[in-house]
Scaffold this motif. Structure first.
Motif, PDB file in Angstrom:
ATOM      1  N   UNK A 255       0.833  -1.202   0.000  1.00  7.61           N
ATOM      2  CA  UNK A 255       0.000   0.000   0.000  1.00  7.61           C
ATOM      3  C   UNK A 255       0.864   1.247   0.000  1.00  7.61           C
ATOM      4  N   UNK A 256       0.435   2.227  -0.788  1.00  7.81           N
ATOM      5  CA  UNK A 256       1.128   3.517  -0.875  1.00  7.81           C
ATOM      6  C   UNK A 256       0.077   4.607  -0.855  1.00  7.81           C
ATOM      7  N   UNK A 257       0.317   5.656  -0.079  1.00 10.90           N
ATOM      8  CA  UNK A 257      -0.640   6.757  -0.057  1.00 10.90           C
ATOM      9  C   UNK A 257       0.074   8.077   0.162  1.00 10.90           C
ATOM     10  N   UNK A 258      -0.469   9.140  -0.417  1.00 13.03           N
ATOM     11  CA  UNK A 258      -0.021  10.511  -0.190  1.00 13.03           C
ATOM     12  C   UNK A 258      -1.247  11.358   0.134  1.00 13.03           C
ATOM     13  N   UNK A 259      -1.064  12.466   0.853  1.00 13.98           N
ATOM     14  CA  UNK A 259      -2.220  13.291   1.235  1.00 13.98           C
ATOM     15  C   UNK A 259      -2.981  13.834   0.025  1.00 13.98           C
ATOM     16  N   UNK A 260      -4.305  13.858   0.162  1.00 13.35           N
ATOM     17  CA  UNK A 260      -5.157  14.470  -0.862  1.00 13.35           C
ATOM     18  C   UNK A 260      -4.958  15.975  -0.858  1.00 13.35           C
ATOM     19  N   UNK A 281       7.694  -8.247  -6.837  1.00 13.07           N
ATOM     20  CA  UNK A 281       6.698  -8.796  -7.754  1.00 13.07           C
ATOM     21  C   UNK A 281       5.286  -8.653  -7.190  1.00 13.07           C
ATOM     22  N   UNK A 282       5.157  -7.940  -6.075  1.00 17.28           N
ATOM     23  CA  UNK A 282       3.885  -7.884  -5.381  1.00 17.28           C
ATOM     24  C   UNK A 282       2.941  -6.851  -6.000  1.00 17.28           C
ATOM     25  N   UNK A 283       1.613  -7.072  -5.916  1.00 17.92           N
ATOM     26  CA  UNK A 283       0.662  -6.043  -6.340  1.00 17.92           C
ATOM     27  C   UNK A 283       0.838  -4.776  -5.501  1.00 17.92           C
ATOM     28  N   UNK A 284       0.567  -3.642  -6.116  1.00 19.94           N
ATOM     29  CA  UNK A 284       0.706  -2.345  -5.446  1.00 19.94           C
ATOM     30  C   UNK A 284      -0.625  -1.615  -5.536  1.00 19.94           C
ATOM     31  N   UNK A 285      -1.120  -1.165  -4.389  1.00 19.56           N
ATOM     32  CA  UNK A 285      -2.335  -0.360  -4.325  1.00 19.56           C
ATOM     33  C   UNK A 285      -1.908   1.051  -3.928  1.00 19.56           C
ATOM     34  N   UNK A 286      -2.023   1.995  -4.854  1.00 17.19           N
ATOM     35  CA  UNK A 286      -1.519   3.349  -4.656  1.00 17.19           C
ATOM     36  C   UNK A 286      -2.676   4.333  -4.605  1.00 17.19           C
ATOM     37  N   UNK A 287      -2.882   4.945  -3.445  1.00 20.94           N
ATOM     38  CA  UNK A 287      -3.937   5.938  -3.253  1.00 20.94           C
ATOM     39  C   UNK A 287      -3.291   7.316  -3.307  1.00 20.94           C
ATOM     40  N   UNK A 288      -3.368   7.955  -4.468  1.00 13.86           N
ATOM     41  CA  UNK A 288      -2.554   9.134  -4.733  1.00 13.86           C
ATOM     42  C   UNK A 288      -3.369  10.259  -5.347  1.00 13.86           C
ATOM     43  N   UNK A 289      -2.973  11.512  -5.074  1.00 13.01           N
ATOM     44  CA  UNK A 289      -3.580  12.629  -5.797  1.00 13.01           C
ATOM     45  C   UNK A 289      -2.998  12.703  -7.204  1.00 13.01           C
ATOM     46  N   UNK A 290      -3.652  13.454  -8.070  1.00 10.84           N
ATOM     47  CA  UNK A 290      -3.107  13.678  -9.410  1.00 10.84           C
ATOM     48  C   UNK A 290      -1.742  14.351  -9.283  1.00 10.84           C
ATOM     49  N   UNK A 305      -4.376   2.066  -9.128  1.00  6.90           N
ATOM     50  CA  UNK A 305      -4.346   3.476  -8.772  1.00  6.90           C
ATOM     51  C   UNK A 305      -5.726   3.956  -8.352  1.00  6.90           C
ATOM     52  N   UNK A 306      -5.800   4.688  -7.244  1.00  8.77           N
ATOM     53  CA  UNK A 306      -7.062   5.274  -6.789  1.00  8.77           C
ATOM     54  C   UNK A 306      -6.783   6.664  -6.228  1.00  8.77           C
ATOM     55  N   UNK A 307      -7.830   7.455  -6.108  1.00  5.81           N
ATOM     56  CA  UNK A 307      -7.720   8.715  -5.376  1.00  5.81           C
ATOM     57  C   UNK A 307      -7.491   8.402  -3.889  1.00  5.81           C
ATOM     58  N   UNK A 308      -6.833   9.312  -3.148  1.00  2.62           N
ATOM     59  CA  UNK A 308      -6.511   9.011  -1.744  1.00  2.62           C
ATOM     60  C   UNK A 308      -7.722   8.745  -0.860  1.00  2.62           C
TER      61      UNK A 308
END
Length: 369
Positions: A255-260, A281-290, A305-308
């Motif tokens: 999991x990866x996230x940055x502030x909205x 090789x692992x799946x990555x779920x990234x909750x990131x702003x544009x 990729x998703x919005x935060x």
């Protein structure tokens, strides 16, 4: 520009001695602290050597510095960055977005000195994926900063506290506003609870573990309880660097996230853990702003990729990947081409090219034609 300003004079004196002893071909400065750039400017001036500045995170990056004590402080930070760009023979950034924003303020001749050299990851730490067992484990490695925000959402501040907060904000110059709640497990925790509500048979078999926390345990406990996610979130203190590769390889999802960014503007920050995650090789779920981090991960294999703050998209990704793992078919992704691109060896060649470009730029200015 920072608390290291008092280190500048001793550093200049030490630098002069080293230049006399070793006769280098160039001066290379790594920042932060930003005061180190002042040392480089003086040493380059008195020695005549080419100057290469690696700014790392831009002093005016609105993700790293969303506000300043005053408008004057912001103008000084911007002026210092422009000074560095115009005095350096080569200047290096880790973010294309930040590079372009600063370069746009410069004359054409100065823009030619800008170079992009991103962070990388150590190929020698690459380990074969080895997730096992009947639990779906999401992993986040690194500090999170949104804990106090979670606590504050539940606490009713006193009048005195509200007055104090207003006083502390008085006169500050805000460039953007960040939602620090999304720099916590709050949103993904909510998505996990939603997945458990739909799949009660997963209870005790899915969750997220945060490693490398630096906040007091009592703060973490209060924050998780305030968000109501203590059932699905575990938090561990700092871990030794040599353990990180094994932790990442054993995860079912990273999991990866940055502030909205509340104003919807593009961010210039790219998290260093992006490259460590991609070296697996692992799946990555990234909750990131544009912005920079989103653009870099877009199209990379095995990245969701998703919005935060989009707990619906986080929920769908979790259900998809947890279903695969718990049915005996965990997902993994070959990223050999990405590994070559982000290896330290490849990054070292790019940085060497920036240094050589700076040396050549100084030579051309001294001997035009």
């Amino acid at each position: 520009p920072d608390e290291s300003i008092f280190w500048v004079l001793p550093a200049i004196l030490a630098g002069r001695r080293l230049i006399k002893q070793s006769a280098p071909s160039a001066i290379v400065v790594f920042m932060m602290p930003y005061s180190a750039g002042l040392v480089g400017l003086v040493l380059a001036r008195i020695s005549g050597l080419p100057l290469i500045l690696n700014l790392d995170d831009s002093p005016t990056c609105t993700d790293m510095h969303p506000d300043f004590p005053s408008r004057l402080h912001y103008r000084l930070a911007r002026a210092l960055e422009d000074l560095y760009a115009r005095r350096a023979d080569a200047i290096v950034y880790v973010s294309q977005t930040n590079l372009e924003l600063v370069a746009a303020r410069q004359p054409a001749a100065v823009r030619e000195r800008f170079h992009l050299v991103r962070y990388g990851a150590d190929e020698t730490e690459l380990r074969a994926s080895s997730p096992s067992g009947d639990r779906f484990e999401i992993v986040y490695v690194g500090a999170m900063s949104g804990w106090w925000t979670l606590i504050g959402e539940q606490a009713q501040p006193s009048t005195f506290k509200r007055l104090y907060d207003a006083w502390m904000r008085l006169g500050r110059h805000a460039l953007t506003h960040l939602d620090t709640r999304t720099a916590s497990p709050a949103v993904i925790g909510r998505a996990l609870l939603q997945a458990l509500a739909e799949h009660p048979e997963w209870r005790g078999r899915i969750g997220i573990t945060v490693y490398d926390n630096s906040y007091p345990r009592e703060v973490i406990a209060r924050a998780l309880a305030a968000a109501g996610i203590e059932q699905v979130v575990a938090v561990h203190d700092a871990v030794a660097h040599e353990r990180v590769a094994a932790i990442l390889a054993d995860a079912d999802l990273l999991f990866l996230t940055l502030p909205r960014r509340l104003d919807g503007s593009r961010g210039g920050r790219i998290s260093a853990k992006t490259y460590e995650y991609l070296m697996t090789e692992r799946p990555i779920l990234a909750a990131l702003p544009a912005g920079e981090n989103w653009d870099y991960l877009d199209g990379k294999p095995g990245v969701w990729l998703t919005e935060p703050d989009d707990d619906g998209a986080l929920h769908r990704a979790i259900v998809e990947l947890a279903t695969a793992k718990l049915s005996g078919e965990p997902r993994s992704f070959a990223r050999e081409r990405v590994h070559e691109e982000i290896s330290y060896a490849a990054r070292a060649k790019q940085f060497e090219a920036a240094i050589n470009a700076g040396i050549e730029a100084r030579r051309r200015r001294r001997h035009p034609g």
